[in-house]
Design an enzyme around this catalytic site. Structure first.
Site, PDB file in Angstrom:
ATOM      1  N   ASP A   1      -5.454   3.052  -1.664  1.00 43.30           N
ATOM      2  CA  ASP A   1      -6.289   3.648  -0.611  1.00 43.30           C
ATOM      3  C   ASP A   1      -6.710   5.033  -1.100  1.00 43.30           C
ATOM      4  O   ASP A   1      -5.869   5.922  -1.303  1.00 43.30           O
ATOM      5  CB  ASP A   1      -5.467   3.725   0.682  1.00 43.30           C
TER       6      ASP A   1
ATOM      7  N   GLU B   1     -11.906   1.371   4.945  1.00 50.98           N
ATOM      8  CA  GLU B   1     -10.956   1.680   6.012  1.00 50.98           C
ATOM      9  C   GLU B   1     -11.145   3.173   6.301  1.00 50.98           C
ATOM     10  O   GLU B   1     -10.476   4.034   5.716  1.00 50.98           O
ATOM     11  CB  GLU B   1      -9.524   1.382   5.576  1.00 50.98           C
TER      12      GLU B   1
ATOM     13  N   GLU C   1       0.821  -1.213   0.000  1.00 52.14           N
ATOM     14  CA  GLU C   1       0.000   0.000   0.000  1.00 52.14           C
ATOM     15  C   GLU C   1       0.858   1.267   0.000  1.00 52.14           C
ATOM     16  O   GLU C   1       1.506   1.576   1.003  1.00 52.14           O
ATOM     17  CB  GLU C   1      -0.878  -0.013   1.261  1.00 52.14           C
TER      18      GLU C   1
ATOM     19  N   HIS D   1      -5.278   8.137   0.786  1.00 54.49           N
ATOM     20  CA  HIS D   1      -3.889   8.516   0.469  1.00 54.49           C
ATOM     21  C   HIS D   1      -3.808   9.099  -0.943  1.00 54.49           C
ATOM     22  O   HIS D   1      -3.086  10.070  -1.190  1.00 54.49           O
ATOM     23  CB  HIS D   1      -2.959   7.310   0.581  1.00 54.49           C
TER      24      HIS D   1
ATOM     25  N   HIS E   1      -8.892   0.490  -0.585  1.00 51.20           N
ATOM     26  CA  HIS E   1      -9.461   1.065   0.634  1.00 51.20           C
ATOM     27  C   HIS E   1     -10.396   2.192   0.200  1.00 51.20           C
ATOM     28  O   HIS E   1      -9.963   3.177  -0.400  1.00 51.20           O
ATOM     29  CB  HIS E   1      -8.366   1.543   1.598  1.00 51.20           C
TER      30      HIS E   1
HETATM   31  C1  LER Z   1      -3.261   1.362   6.300  1.00 51.36           C
HETATM   32  O1  LER Z   1      -4.133   0.706   5.430  1.00 51.36           O
HETATM   33  C2  LER Z   1      -3.265   2.807   6.056  1.00 51.36           C
HETATM   34  O2  LER Z   1      -3.942   3.293   5.192  1.00 51.36           O
HETATM   35  C3  LER Z   1      -2.402   3.659   6.862  1.00 51.36           C
HETATM   36  O3  LER Z   1      -2.767   4.997   6.708  1.00 51.36           O
HETATM   37  C4  LER Z   1      -2.401   3.304   8.315  1.00 51.36           C
HETATM   38  O4  LER Z   1      -1.557   4.196   8.936  1.00 51.36           O
HETATM   39 MN    MN Z   2      -5.257   2.090   3.898  1.00 54.46          MN
END
Ligand code: LER
Ligand code: MN
Length: 271
Positions: free
Chosen positions: A186, A247, A153, A189, A212
């Site tokens: 994700d 998440e 990730e 992010h 995510h």
């Molecule tokens: C974990 O999936 C994630 O996205 C991180 O930001 C956890 O710190």
């Molecule tokens: Mn994540």
């Protein structure tokens, strides 16, 4: 695509982006009642993963385990894969290996998120990238042996200085020939790091292994300003068939975050 939702079994992760916090039994039952396809588990370690009990819940609810996180190795034990101290790196790899094996018993892949670490002061970037590649190579090979993949990730710049963008992770997997390693995208992010989220999905194509599913605010999709429709269209274009796994922060409550997630998932996948 299938829906999934997170449960944390780690009190030290309090305040983190996980929807359910009251054990895996509660999470399976609540997720099943709302119509989710799977639960994603964030455990403190393998000792908290009672495989027999979780399998029984999988059978009784019909839900799968979407993935198992390794982040407690960092949150609880301060282990990471690019630590200057070799013994810490080795413990980190051992912790990740134990989760890969246990997750495979549950039919799920393990995730490398915060345990990837960062380029620490005094360590050359090239050296840290080699340590990351070696760890990913071994983890990917182990996962493949067990009939799984290993999920890497990319995190945003405030959590790591290794790889922040999807395309960079895809290029790293190709350049280092990392078999068995897939990317976890994700959306939280990506909202920080990508110019265009849909294009970032198209750029990694078949390297994508998990998503995510989070809004710009890191709340449930629907509680922020990310437009998930073009991202979903991009996922369809690349033939992605994995999970959209929430998440997200349990805000305004776990229940409302879960309800909003499944409503957003349904509106997207069955408009
Ligand atoms: C974990 O999936 C994630 O996205 C991180 O930001 C956890 O710190
Ligand atoms: Mn994540």
């Amino acid at each position: 695509m299938r829906s999934a939702i997170t449960v944390s079994l780690v009190p030290e992760a309090n305040g983190g982006p996980f929807v359910f916090w009251n054990g895996f039994e509660d999470a399976f039952k609540q997720s099943a009642a709302l119509g989710f396809d799977a639960v994603e588990i964030f455990p403190p370690g393998v000792e908290a993963l009672d495989v027999t009990a979780i399998r029984a819940l999988q059978n009784s609810t019909g839900l799968a385990v979407a993935a198992v996180g390794t982040g407690a190795g960092w949150v609880k034990h301060k282990l990471h894969l690019c630590h200057p101290d070799k013994s810490v790196r080795e413990q980190a790899r051992g912790f990740i290996g134990s989760i890969i094996r246990c997750a495979a018993e549950l039919g799920a892949p393990a995730i490398l998120g915060s345990m990837q670490g960062r380029v620490e002061p005094g360590v050359e970037r090239a050296q840290a990238m080699d340590w990351l590649a070696e760890a990913l190579r071994d983890a990917g090979a182990l996962a493949q042996e067990l009939g799984q993949v290993f999920l890497y990730e990319p995190l945003n710049r405030y959590e790591t200085n290794l790889l922040n963008r999807q395309a960079d992770a895809g290029a790293f997997i190709e350049e280092r020939s990392l078999g068995g390693v897939k990317i976890l995208a994700d959306l939280f992010h990506m909202n920080i790091e990508e110019t265009n989220l849909a294009e970032a999905v198209l750029a990694i194509g078949s390297h994508l292994g998990h998503v995510h599913f989070a809004d710009s605010t890191r709340r449930a999709v629907g509680f922020g300003h990310t437009d998930v429709r073009p991202i979903y269209a991009a996922l369809q274009t690349i033939g992605y068939q994995g999970y959209l796994s929430a998440e997200v922060l349990p805000l305004p409550s776990s229940q409302l975050a879960a309800e909003r997630t499944i409503a957003s998932f349904r509106a997207l996948t069955n408009p």
